[in-house]
Enzyme design. Structure first.
Site, short mmCIF file in Angstrom:
data_model
loop_
_atom_site.label_atom_id
_atom_site.label_comp_id
_atom_site.label_asym_id
_atom_site.label_seq_id
_atom_site.Cartn_x
_atom_site.Cartn_y
_atom_site.Cartn_z
CG HIS A 10 -6.04 -5.31 1.28
ND1 HIS A 10 -6.54 -5.96 2.38
CD2 HIS A 10 -4.76 -4.99 1.59
CE1 HIS A 10 -5.60 -6.02 3.32
NE2 HIS A 10 -4.50 -5.45 2.86
CD GLU A 11 -2.42 -3.72 -1.17
OE1 GLU A 11 -1.97 -2.99 -0.27
OE2 GLU A 11 -2.46 -4.96 -1.07
CG ASP B 111 9.28 -9.47 6.87
OD1 ASP B 111 8.58 -8.45 6.97
OD2 ASP B 111 10.39 -9.48 6.31
CE1 TYR C 265 -3.31 -8.47 5.13
CE2 TYR C 265 -2.08 -9.59 6.86
CZ TYR C 265 -2.10 -8.79 5.73
OH TYR C 265 -0.94 -8.31 5.21
CD GLU D 5 -2.23 -5.44 6.48
OE1 GLU D 5 -3.26 -5.47 5.78
OE2 GLU D 5 -1.15 -4.96 6.08
CD GLU E 251 0.06 -1.40 3.17
OE1 GLU E 251 0.17 -2.36 2.39
OE2 GLU E 251 0.18 -1.50 4.41
CG HIS F 145 -3.44 -0.76 3.63
ND1 HIS F 145 -3.42 -0.95 4.99
CD2 HIS F 145 -3.19 -2.00 3.08
CE1 HIS F 145 -3.17 -2.23 5.26
NE2 HIS F 145 -3.04 -2.89 4.12
ZN LIG Z 1 -2.78 -4.94 3.84
#
Ligand SMILES: [Zn+2]
Length: 625
Positions: free
Chosen positions: A319-320, A397, A405, A342, A295, A323
Site C-alpha cells: 500500500h505505502e 483526519d 479506500y 486512497e 507514504e 502511493h
Molecule cells: Zn494510503
C-alpha cells in the site's frame, strides 16, 4: 461553470479576504471542486516552489527551533500579503527580499481559527521572491510526537517523528499547507550527536553520526509528505533500491519481514511505469505510531505492529509503495478528493499482492477489504459514504474511513472487470504519466475518463453510473462482490464448530494465515457462550496470539461476551500499541459493552504514550459530550 469561494479570516483585527486555491474551469460541476477549505494560503497570489529548513531538535524542551526559507513565485498582482498556514508556532522574525540581502518585514499572526490553526500574513517588498521565517514549535505540536526512551525498543534514547497528513505540517513548518501546492525542499537537521535523522528525501545510510544531517528533495511534493524522524536508527539493505531504517532491536526482524519489497517495486514499475523517487526505504517506528503506514516519499513510515514473523501483514508495504504512483505522484488537490489517493492505492495494493503472492492471497485480501467496506456502509451517515466527500468545516483526519479506500478501489475494480485488465492497466499507466507531479480534482479525473475510457468503451462504461459511485452514498446496484474460495472453506468450518459438530481442537488450521483467522473470527455471531470462548482460546491460544490482527479480532469478541480471562491482554494491547485502526474499535466496543470505567482507566494509563492524534480521536469515544 466556474466560481471562486472566498473565506474571510480576521487577522489581528484586519479583515483580509483569502481566496482558497484554484479550481478547474473545464469540468467544475460540483460545488466543492478544487477548494481547499483547510488552508489559509492565498495560492492564487503566490506559489511556494522550494523550502529550505534548518531545524534544531531540542528533546529536553520538546520544541524545534527552526528557520524556514521559502522561495515563491508571484502569480497574482503582488499587492496582497503572503499568507501561510501555521499552528501553535511562535514566530520570532520574518525577513524577505529578492535577489539581494533579505530585510526585516512586518507580519501578523492571527489567532487560532478552528482546526486550521493561525494564518501568518507577511508584508512583502515589491521585488520579494524569498521569505525567511525564524520560529519555534510548541510542545503540543499536532504533527510531532516526542517519545521518552522507555517508549522505544532500545529504551536508551528518545525518539521524535512527524506526521504531516492531513494538515499537521503547519505545526512544525510555516508554509502553504495544501495538497494543491508542490515544492522541492532542502534541510539541515541538528540532533543530539548520538542520534540519526532521516527524512522523506535523499537519505544517506553512511552519513556520519554526528548530530548534523543534510538532505535534499529534488522532486516536488505537497506539504503533507514532508517528514522526518530522529532516533537511535540503523540501516539494513533489502535490495539494490530498498532498505530498512529501524532501531537495532527490530532491524533484522523488519528486514526479514519486508524482504519482498524490492520484488514489489520491480513488478509495480513493470505494469504502472517507472518509480520516480530514486530509492524506496522503510522506517520502522515505535508502536505508538498512530497509523499503519505513512507514504512519505522515498521513506515510508511503518508501524511495527505488522511485523508478524510470517509476512502475513505486508500488504501494508504494498500500500505505502503504491502511493509512490497514486498519491505522491498524482495527488488529490484537496482532502475532498482523498479517494483519488486512497482508492487508487488500495486497488494497486491488491494487484501488487496478487503479482507477488498469487491468486488466493489476492482474493482473501480483497474479501477482507470488502468486509471492512460493508461495516462502514452499515455505520456511516449517507453524506460520509460519497467518494467526493464534503469536508467543509470538518477535520480532514475524520474522513479517513473505508469509503475513500475500499469503495474507491471497488469502483476501479468494476471498471477493470468491464473493460478487461489489459485495457485498464494501460489506462492507469497513461494516467500516472499524464498527471505525474500534479495535484488533481475528482473533476479532472472525470474529464480525463471522459476523453479516454468512456470514449473507447461506450458499450461497457456509463458516465452516469460512475458519477453515482462518486457522488451518491452506498454502492451502486450490481457492484462487484469480491469472493475468496479459501474463505468459503473457513465459513463451512465455522458453521460446523458453531453447530457443535466439531470442537475447536479438531479444526485443521495448519495452513491458515492471518487472513483465514481474521475471517474465521470476524464471522462469529455477536454472542458466544463461555464454553465456546474457552474452547477457542484453549485450542488456539488466541489471548496469547502474537499476531496483532488476530489478537485484535479476538479481543473484540471477548469484549462483546465479557470474557475476562482476556482482559489483561486487552489492557496490555491498548497500552503498548497506539495504532488507531486497533484502538478506535476496541474503545468503542468497550463503551458499547458498558465497560466505561475500564476504558477510562486504561486510557488514562496509556495516554502519556499515545500520539496527539490518538489521544484526540479516542477521547471523543471515551468522553462523549
Ligand atoms: Zn494510503
Amino acid at each position: 461553470m466556474s466560481y471562486r469561494r472566498l473565506l474571510n479570516v480576521v487577522l489581528l483585527g484586519t479583515a483580509i479576504s483569502v481566496a482558497a486555491c484554484s479550481e478547474t474551469d473545464e469540468y467544475a460541476v460540483e460545488p466543492q471542486s478544487g477548494v481547499d477549505y483547510h488552508s489559509f494560503a492565498n495560492t492564487e497570489d503566490y506559489r511556494v516552489k522550494h523550502v529550505d529548513m534548518d531545524l534544531t531538535v531540542d528533546f529536553s524542551r520538546k520544541v524545534i527551533e527552526g528557520v524556514a526559507t521559502l522561495q515563491f513565485e508571484r502569480v497574482g498582482d503582488g499587492k496582497s500579503p503572503l499568507i501561510l498556514d501555521t499552528r501553535d508556532l511562535t514566530i520570532e522574525s520574518v525577513h524577505a527580499g529578492g535577489s539581494g540581502e533579505l530585510q526585516a518585514v512586518t507580519f501578523s499572526l492571527g489567532d487560532n481559527v478552528d482546526i486550521r490553526g493561525a494564518a501568518l500574513a507577511i508584508d512583502l517588498p515589491a521585488d520579494a521572491s524569498t521569505v525567511e521565517i525564524r520560529y519555534q514549535t510548541s510542545p503540543a505540536a499536532t504533527g510531532l510526537q516526542w517519545l521518552e526512551p522507555q517508549q522505544t525498543a532500545g529504551k536508551r534514547y528518545p525518539f521524535l517523528f512527524t506526521q504531516a497528513q492531513a494538515i499537521h505540517a503547519r505545526s512544525f513548518v510555516p508554509l502553504q499547507d495544501t495538497p494543491g501546492i508542490r515544492m522541492t525542499y532542502s534541510a539541515t537537521i541538528r540532533t543530539p550527536a548520538e542520534l540519526r535523522a532521516v527524512m522523506s528525501a535523499n537519505n544517506d545510510p553512511d552519513a556520519e553520526k554526528n548530530g548534523v544531517y543534510t538532505f535534499s528533495m529534488p522532486q516536488p511534493i505537497p506539504s503533507y509528505l514532508l517528514a522526518f524522524a530522529v532516533g537511535d536508527l540503523e540501516f539494513k539493505a533489502m535490495g539494490p533500491r530498498t532498505g530498512v531504517y529501524a532501531e537495532h532491536e527490530v532491524l533484522d526482524a523488519a528486514a526479514a519481514e519486508f524482504a519482498d519489497t524490492e520484488a514489489m517495486l520491480e513488478i509495480t514499475e513493470e505494469v504502472y511505469g517507472p518509480y520516480r523517487w530514486d530509492r524506496y526505504d522503510l522506517l520502522i517506528l515505535p508502536p505508538s505510531f498512530p497509523f499503519g503506514g505513512m507514504e512519505n516519499p522515498r521513506l515510508s513510515f511503518i508501524t511495527p505492529t505488522v511485523i508478524a514473523g510470517d509476512k502475513s501483514l505486508v500488504s501494508l508495504i504494498a500500500h505505502e509503495l503504491a502511493h509512490s504512483w497514486s498519491g505522491n505522484l498524482v495527488t488529490n488537490s484537496s482532502w475532498r478528493d482523498l479517494w483519488l489517493n486512497e482508492g487508487f492505492t488500495t486497488y494497486l495494493t491488491y494487484r501488487i499482492m496478487q503479482f507477488v503472492y498469487g491468486d488466493e492471497r489476492y482474493q482473501m485480501e480483497m474479501s477482507l477489504g470488502y468486509a471492512d467496506l460493508q461495516t462502514d456502509l452499515d455505520e456511516l451517515e449517507d453524506h460520509d459514504e460519497l467518494l467526493a466527500i464534503d469536508v467543509h468545516g470538518r477535520d480532514p483526519d475524520d474522513v479517513f474511513s473505508n469509503i475513500p479506500y475500499e469503495k474507491g478501489a471497488l469502483l476501479l475494480f468494476e471498471i477493470e472487470q468491464k473493460i478487461g485488465r489489459a485495457a485498464f492497466d494501460q489506462f492507469l499507466l497513461d494516467y500516472f504519466n499524464k498527471f505525474a507531479f500534479q495535484s488533481i480534482t475528482t473533476e479532472d479525473f472525470l474529464a480525463h475518463l471522459e476523453r479516454t475510457l468512456l470514449k473507447a468503451h461506450p458499450e461497457e462504461l456509463d458516465a452516469k453510473r460512475i458519477r453515482e459511485w462518486i457522488f451518491e452514498p452506498g454502492i451502486p446496484e450490481g457492484a462487484p462482490h469480491p469472493q475468496s474460495d479459501a474463505f468459503m472453506h473457513v465459513d463451512t468450518i465455522r458453521e460446523n464448530w458453531l453447530s457443535s459438530a466439531a470442537t475447536a481442537a479438531e479444526i485443521d488450521t495448519g495452513n491458515w494465515t492471518y487472513h483465514q483467522w481474521k475471517h474465521f473470527l470476524d464471522g462469529m455471531p455477536d454472542k458466544l457462550s463461555r464454553e465456546q470462548l474457552e474452547d477457542l482460546d484453549q485450542a488456539f491460544e488466541l489471548t496469547a496470539s502474537t499476531n496483532n490482527e488476530i489478537a485484535f479480532s479476538w479481543l473484540r469478541i471477548t469484549i462483546r461476551n465479557d470474557y475476562e480471562p482476556a482482559y489483561d491482554r486487552l489492557e496490555d494491547f491498548l497500552v503498548s500499541i497506539g495504532r488507531n485502526k486497533f484502538l478506535v474499535p476496541l474503545y468503542k466496543d468497550m463503551m458499547t459493552a458498558g465497560m466505561d470505567d475500564m476504558a477510562d482507566r486504561i486510557f488514562q494509563k496509556a495516554k502519556p504514550g499515545y500520539h496527539p492524534l490518538t489521544v484526540k480521536r479516542n477521547s471523543q469515544i471515551i468522553y462523549p459530550e
